[in-house]
Design a protein around this motif. Structure first.
Motif, short mmCIF file in Angstrom:
data_model
loop_
_atom_site.label_atom_id
_atom_site.label_comp_id
_atom_site.label_asym_id
_atom_site.label_seq_id
_atom_site.Cartn_x
_atom_site.Cartn_y
_atom_site.Cartn_z
N ARG A 4 63.52 11.67 11.97
CA ARG A 4 64.46 12.81 11.82
C ARG A 4 64.93 12.90 10.37
O ARG A 4 64.98 13.98 9.79
N PHE A 5 65.29 11.75 9.81
CA PHE A 5 65.75 11.72 8.42
C PHE A 5 64.66 12.17 7.46
O PHE A 5 64.88 13.01 6.58
N ILE A 31 62.19 15.46 3.15
CA ILE A 31 61.03 16.06 2.47
C ILE A 31 61.38 17.41 1.84
O ILE A 31 61.15 17.62 0.64
N PRO A 32 61.96 18.37 2.59
CA PRO A 32 62.31 19.65 1.93
C PRO A 32 63.40 19.49 0.87
O PRO A 32 63.40 20.22 -0.13
N TRP A 33 64.34 18.54 1.07
CA TRP A 33 65.37 18.29 0.04
C TRP A 33 64.71 17.83 -1.26
O TRP A 33 65.07 18.31 -2.35
N GLU A 91 52.72 8.99 7.08
CA GLU A 91 52.53 10.28 6.40
C GLU A 91 53.88 10.86 5.95
O GLU A 91 54.00 11.38 4.84
N LEU A 92 54.91 10.73 6.80
CA LEU A 92 56.23 11.24 6.45
C LEU A 92 56.81 10.49 5.25
O LEU A 92 57.39 11.10 4.34
N MET A 93 56.65 9.18 5.23
CA MET A 93 57.15 8.38 4.11
C MET A 93 56.41 8.77 2.83
O MET A 93 57.02 8.89 1.76
N HIS A 94 55.13 8.97 2.96
CA HIS A 94 54.31 9.39 1.81
C HIS A 94 54.81 10.72 1.24
O HIS A 94 55.04 10.85 0.04
N GLU A 95 55.01 11.69 2.12
CA GLU A 95 55.43 13.02 1.67
C GLU A 95 56.83 13.00 1.09
O GLU A 95 57.16 13.80 0.20
N ALA A 96 57.67 12.08 1.57
CA ALA A 96 59.06 12.02 1.10
C ALA A 96 59.18 11.35 -0.26
O ALA A 96 60.22 11.47 -0.91
#
Length: 527
Positions: free
Chosen positions: A234-235, A240-242, A268-273
């Motif tokens: 969720r975080f 990512i957009p922030w 993948e989420l950690m990578h994109e963030a």
């Protein structure tokens, strides 16, 4: 109330990066997040001065000015923590203490003269302390069996920090860990149910740092960032957009359990963030030792393959290893070295097992009457011999430790692993940088690395230039990461000598200079 908040000095250690800090023109790796969170819990009408003694020592004028001294400490900070309590008593100042060390061993702080012990987690115990102060109480111990909802935790007082003195800033998303490792004190301090902040709350902290002008790396200090995988996703989905809207002002590093490799979506989420690195508690490649210490999450999949998968997801791996588990077979140090070679982990933190107060390991060894005198035996440093009777000879464990550390941090070995790890890092799409240095520090650091490793150190000079040229030609996206690792090498090449010296002092001889005789020669030597 005039309150002087002090954070004690750290000794030179694996994580202090002393030589790196010196050549980078910095003072400390991370700010003390706990005590600046406590500062945010204090009444707004209090006057506050804060000094991280690793960055800027307090003055005599600070001591004269204050009514109250507040300290926070970890176990490894014990010497300076005790000295500060005594100094407060000498000046006739009331002193309040908190943090992991007093929470685990409160009697130590009382014995040195602390008036107030604000233990456990401050969101619940700081209000109890403030109420006691208002009632005129001159001493007290404030505890809470309950664990606070961290969604009530305030934004830390980042404004109190000399931010340009630190390599990274720090923030916390969660507390607690769902696993049950026998040697770990996190579950005794923070519980096994991971509690997380709201995404909006964490973004507000990031916005505060952004508004204060911080640009660079951020360490998310959770002991297991992925303990609550639902909430961490969720975080990340809001982070990512922030990050995109703010043009990627930060890159992130954190600690996580190895089962991170089992969740493709999370990787993948950690990578994109913008996560460029993760610290893994691998401990040992020996499956039997992992089972003994109840680190079962590390037995489910191949540890080597897990490391490779995390690399491929775009993250550099830092990792911890431990010698001295019960029932450990001879040669554990060599097996750790082989694992490090397979995975090319640049900075393996090799330590000797310590039984930390109130852990399951501590309680078991105490019941078995195997603990040493905790008063006279130092605890909390990575190169301290164990504080209990092990199941194999201490001399053997010490030798494997020193040999392993000495070999893994031999300059050519270290540079080669750093190079290979950087080449293995996977896709960096959408990312501006893999590792960021504080504003104004990068060029000076690069110049120092080139001077020391490209010119001064003849034994690695050509290796450095060859590897740097390959990085520039084939993977320039990881240039910052590679140069950062090179710079850190200057610290580790000094620290390995210190680690060897410390073990030598404890044993009474240098374990690398002891002749190991064949068994028949040992029998002859007795006569």
């Amino acid at each position: 109330m005039k309150a002087l908040l002090l954070y004690p000095k750290f000794p030179q250690s694996f994580w202090s990066y002393d030589r790196f800090m010196e050549i980078a023109g910095l003072k400390a790796v991370l700010p003390p997040l706990g005590i600046i969170t406590v500062a945010a819990l204090l009444p707004q009408d209090w006057e506050i001065r804060f000094c991280d003694r690793n960055v800027n020592p307090e003055t005599d004028a600070d001591w004269e000015w204050c009514d109250l001294v507040i300290l926070s400490a970890m176990l490894v900070q014990k010497p300076d923590f005790h000295a500060l309590i005594q100094k407060a008593v000498h000046f006739g100042k009331k002193v309040a203490v908190g943090g992991p060390y007093p929470t685990s061993v409160p009697q130590d702080a009382l014995d040195f003269g602390a008036n107030y012990l604000i233990l456990d987690e401050g969101e619940l115990t700081v209000p109890l302390f403030l109420e006691a102060l208002n009632q005129g109480q001159t001493q007290g111990i404030f505890r809470s069996i309950e664990k606070p909802d961290v969604t009530i935790s305030p934004i830390p007082r980042f404004d109190l920090l000399k931010r340009d003195a630190y390599l990274m800033m720090a923030m916390q998303f969660s507390r607690g860990c769902p696993f049950n490792c026998e040697f770990c004190d996190i579950i005794s301090l923070y519980g096994r149910k991971p509690r997380t902040k709201e995404p909006s709350q964490s973004l507000a902290e990031l916005q505060t740092l952004y508004d204060l002008g911080w640009r660079g790396s951020l360490f998310i200090v959770d002991d297991n960032f992925i303990g609550n995988q639902r909430n961490v996703k969720r975080f990340l989905r809001e982070l990512i957009p922030w990050m995109q809207q703010h043009d990627y002002p930060f890159t992130f590093i954190t600690e996580a359990s190895v089962n991170l490799a089992e969740d493709d979506e999370l990787l993948e989420l950690m990578h994109e963030a913008g996560f460029y690195g993760v610290f893994l508690g691998i401990e040992t490649p020996d499956q039997d030792s992992l089972e003994v210490t109840r680190k079962l999450q590390n037995t489910r999949s191949s540890l080597v393959e897990s490391c490779h998968k995390i690399n491929e997801a775009g993250m550099l791996i830092y990792a911890g290893f431990i010698l001295g588990f019960d029932g450990e077979r001879s040669g554990a140090g060599e097996r750790i070295q082989a694992f490090v070679e397979q995975t090319n982990i640049p900075q393996p933190m090799l330590g000797i097992l310590q039984a930390l107060p109130n852990t399951a390991l501590w309680n078991r060894l105490k019941a078995e009457q195997r603990l040493f005198d905790s008063i006279n035996h130092p605890t909390g440093d990575q190169n301290t011999l164990m504080n209990f009777v092990p199941t194999r000879p201490i001399a053997e464990i010490a030798k494997e430790y020193v040999e392993g550390f000495w070999t893994m941090y031999e300059p050519a070995n270290y540079l080669r692993r750093s190079f290979e790890q950087c080449l293995r890092i996977g896709s960096l799409k959408g990312r501006k940088q893999t590792m960021q240095f504080p504003l104004g520090k990068g060029l000076g650091l690069v110049a120092q690395v080139i001077w020391h490793q490209g010119l001064r150190r003849s034994e690695i000079r050509w290796q450095f230039w060859q590897q740097l040229w390959t990085i520039l030609r084939h993977k320039p996206q990881v240039l910052n990461m590679y140069l950062g690792l090179c710079a850190a090498g200057e610290h580790f090449w000094e620290y390995r000598a210190l680690a060897r010296e410390r073990i030598t002092q404890q044993l009474g001889y240098d374990p690398l200079k002891v002749l190991v005789l064949p068994e028949k020669d040992v029998m002859l030597a007795k006569f």
